[in-house]
Every structure is written in C-alpha cells, then in structure tokens.
Design an enzyme around this catalytic site. Sequence first.
Site, mmCIF file in Angstrom:
data_model
loop_
_atom_site.group_PDB
_atom_site.id
_atom_site.type_symbol
_atom_site.label_atom_id
_atom_site.label_comp_id
_atom_site.label_asym_id
_atom_site.label_seq_id
_atom_site.Cartn_x
_atom_site.Cartn_y
_atom_site.Cartn_z
ATOM 1 N N ARG A 81 0.838 -1.211 0.000
ATOM 2 C CA ARG A 81 0.000 0.000 0.000
ATOM 3 C C ARG A 81 0.864 1.249 0.000
ATOM 4 O O ARG A 81 1.360 1.692 1.038
ATOM 5 C CB ARG A 81 -0.901 -0.019 1.238
ATOM 6 C CG ARG A 81 -1.783 1.205 1.383
ATOM 7 C CD ARG A 81 -2.872 1.266 0.363
ATOM 8 N NE ARG A 81 -3.825 0.170 0.517
ATOM 9 C CZ ARG A 81 -4.702 -0.196 -0.438
ATOM 10 N NH1 ARG A 81 -4.731 0.442 -1.608
ATOM 11 N NH2 ARG A 81 -5.523 -1.213 -0.234
ATOM 12 N N ARG A 107 1.303 -6.542 -9.614
ATOM 13 C CA ARG A 107 1.750 -5.964 -8.346
ATOM 14 C C ARG A 107 1.898 -7.018 -7.250
ATOM 15 O O ARG A 107 2.188 -6.658 -6.103
ATOM 16 C CB ARG A 107 0.797 -4.857 -7.890
ATOM 17 C CG ARG A 107 -0.607 -5.319 -7.571
ATOM 18 C CD ARG A 107 -1.473 -4.177 -7.032
ATOM 19 N NE ARG A 107 -2.843 -4.594 -6.791
ATOM 20 C CZ ARG A 107 -3.697 -3.915 -6.051
ATOM 21 N NH1 ARG A 107 -3.328 -2.779 -5.480
ATOM 22 N NH2 ARG A 107 -4.945 -4.337 -5.878
ATOM 23 N N HIS A 177 0.376 3.417 -10.387
ATOM 24 C CA HIS A 177 -0.625 3.861 -9.383
ATOM 25 C C HIS A 177 0.097 4.666 -8.302
ATOM 26 O O HIS A 177 0.363 4.167 -7.207
ATOM 27 C CB HIS A 177 -1.259 2.593 -8.813
ATOM 28 C CG HIS A 177 -2.436 2.773 -7.924
ATOM 29 N ND1 HIS A 177 -2.473 3.662 -6.888
ATOM 30 C CD2 HIS A 177 -3.634 2.143 -7.915
ATOM 31 C CE1 HIS A 177 -3.640 3.566 -6.270
ATOM 32 N NE2 HIS A 177 -4.368 2.649 -6.874
ATOM 33 N N ASP A 221 -12.750 9.341 -6.297
ATOM 34 C CA ASP A 221 -12.291 8.190 -7.090
ATOM 35 C C ASP A 221 -12.708 8.417 -8.549
ATOM 36 O O ASP A 221 -13.727 7.919 -8.995
ATOM 37 C CB ASP A 221 -12.888 6.896 -6.514
ATOM 38 C CG ASP A 221 -12.203 5.642 -7.061
ATOM 39 O OD1 ASP A 221 -11.389 5.774 -7.990
ATOM 40 O OD2 ASP A 221 -12.507 4.547 -6.551
ATOM 41 N N GLU A 280 -2.721 8.787 -10.783
ATOM 42 C CA GLU A 280 -2.278 7.551 -11.422
ATOM 43 C C GLU A 280 -2.190 7.734 -12.938
ATOM 44 O O GLU A 280 -3.165 8.136 -13.576
ATOM 45 C CB GLU A 280 -3.258 6.426 -11.087
ATOM 46 C CG GLU A 280 -3.449 6.265 -9.584
ATOM 47 C CD GLU A 280 -4.631 5.384 -9.217
ATOM 48 O OE1 GLU A 280 -4.888 4.407 -9.944
ATOM 49 O OE2 GLU A 280 -5.304 5.674 -8.217
HETATM 50 C C1 BG6 Z 1 -7.723 3.206 -7.310
HETATM 51 C C2 BG6 Z 1 -9.156 2.878 -7.656
HETATM 52 O O1 BG6 Z 1 -6.962 3.167 -8.480
HETATM 53 O O2 BG6 Z 1 -7.205 2.207 -6.427
HETATM 54 C C3 BG6 Z 1 -9.983 2.767 -6.378
HETATM 55 O O3 BG6 Z 1 -9.654 3.879 -8.517
HETATM 56 C C4 BG6 Z 1 -9.356 1.755 -5.439
HETATM 57 O O4 BG6 Z 1 -11.308 2.394 -6.713
HETATM 58 C C5 BG6 Z 1 -7.896 2.131 -5.197
HETATM 59 O O5 BG6 Z 1 -10.073 1.752 -4.218
HETATM 60 C C6 BG6 Z 1 -7.166 1.134 -4.306
HETATM 61 O O6 BG6 Z 1 -7.300 -0.161 -4.823
HETATM 62 P P1 BG6 Z 1 -6.663 -1.390 -4.074
HETATM 63 O O7 BG6 Z 1 -7.053 -2.607 -4.862
HETATM 64 O O8 BG6 Z 1 -5.191 -1.162 -4.028
HETATM 65 O O9 BG6 Z 1 -7.245 -1.387 -2.673
#
Ligand code: BG6
Length: 310
Positions: A81, A107, A177, A221, A280
Amino acid sequence: MATTTLIPTSPEALNELFGRGQQLAFEKGQGDLTIARLASPHAEATVSIYAGHVLSYVPTGQPPVLWVSEQAIYAEGKAIRGGVPVIWPWFGPHASNPDKPSHGFARKQYWEVHATRLITNQIPQLRLTLQDDALSYSLWPHCFRLELVITLSDVLDIDLEIVNTGKGPFDCGGALHTYFTVSQIENVTIHGLKCRPYIDQLDNHQTKYQQTPITFNAETDNIYFNTKDTCRLVDRGFGRTVIVEKRGSSSTVVWNPWIDKAQRMADFGDEEYKTMLCIETANAGPDVITLNPGGEHRLGTTLGVINSIS
Ligand code: BG6
C-alpha cells in the site's frame, strides 16, 4: 508460455551481478524483501524487486515525494500500500470475474532484475522484467513480457514497456498507481485536469466534467479519460509543486479514500488519508489498449519537484 529459470533474488547475488557502487545497490528491505537503492547527485529512490514496485523517491532536501502506509504489508501475494504499484493487465475489478485480483496480478508477483547501468556515470537505471508464467496464465491466458525501467536523475522516470509475445491480440489496461505524500490534504490542489471528462466511480460511473482545479473534502475516485496532460500537485504546506508528466497514457486516476474507506482497509491507517493522494498514470475505462502479436506499448511517467507554488 515463458519457461521458468533460476532467478537470483538475494542482495548478495544481485550486487555481484548488477551492483553499481554507491549509485545502485541491493539490500534487504521490509518483510525481508530485496530492494534496490538508487542514488543520483540529486535524489534517492528505493525499489522492491517483488512487485516491481518503486517505494520511495526523495529529492535532496525535500520531504519524500511518495507515500507508503505505516500499515503496508510486505509479503508475497500481497499488494504493497503506497509507492508506485504496477497495475496490469487490468485496472480495477476484473471485467467479468470478481474473484480475480483487483488491479491485475503484476503488483503481486516477483519480478526479475534484467539489467542495470549508469548513464553518464552518475545516473542509475534499473530494469526489471515480468513474463507470463503458470500463475499469470491461469488468470489471464496471454503471453507477454513487461519491462519496468526506472531512471533516477533529479527527476524519477518510470516506464513500463509492454510486449505481446503471443500469437493473438490482447486488450490491457493498467496504471502506474502513484501515491503522493502531501503536507495536509486541505493544503493541496491538482492542476491539469480542468475541463476534462471523468468517470465518477463513486456515483454510478457517471461521466462528469471537471469544472475547477481539484481539491479534496470527501472520498474521491475519478477516472479522467482522453487526457494526456501533465498534472501539477501544488502543496501549500510543503511550499512545493510536484510535476507529474506522462507518456503512453490516456487516463489519469485521482483517488483519496477519505474517512470511511480508510477505516475499511486493513493496510491503511485511519488518519492516513490526510497526508496522501493518488495521481495515477493510467490506461483505464475507455482507454484500454489493444496489442497485436509483436505489438509494444510504453506507459511512462516522470516525477519532479519545484520549490514554488505559483
Ligand atoms: C484506485 C481505484 O486506483 O485504487 C480505487 O480507482 C481503489 O477504486 C484504489 O479503491 C485502491 O485499490 P486497491 O485494490 O489497491 O485497494
């Protein structure tokens, strides 16, 4: 399908094969994952080999540009994360099978160190590759080769080269991302997407138009589509602007989970939404690309910082 070979992953083996002195060295990082540490005269960066994941980028004298959660999980099979996860070959939930992993599989896989070099002696470059294997094929039955090229000068360049190595065409979406550190969420404005259409993922995927520069006071979002524009993340608290340039990308996703979603995510601190946001560099929504056999595409971003908020 590509055949499996023995891939060196220990820092010692990688330093022997690919180390470049002070400019690029391998070591153990969090969760015992091997990371590469890159240093140029103007900045430092770290990259996890697992997931092909840039974890940090710190220009000299600046607060970190990238954000990583205090709650991030560094373990095989988990997404990290923060930093810059490589989202591929689909963005968001799988189109027809919700059991498949959100944001694809790139990922959550080990990448391979393919090459390193120093450009003009001082600028390190790291190349990682990922190819189809039994796991990827079970999730997505296509042959491919990805190469992630990370170059650190005063700016950070990240390029994802995608090659269709199979016999039929495929569609793919994806994203770099990128999670950014911000001083306080109310201190920031994103410029560059005004007058652009976007899909509001929190309002029945309706298409809307961005009327103003972007500020944050709720969960956000949005998939901005049909845009190749550079974004400027102006942070009045840090007194700086982060420039987000991109290549081969027609979508930009802007995300902040805000209070409730932050609380629902196990790997995200309850208060952390106040000091992060994502911009992103993507091909998502209607901007998914088709690659024919032998076809190539390069998705890239350049991140840099200027000490000005005008
Ligand atoms: C973003 C999406 O790119 O990633 C969101 O637009 C999503 O909808 C976020 O919640 C995080 O995604 P993840 O799968 O890493 O929890």
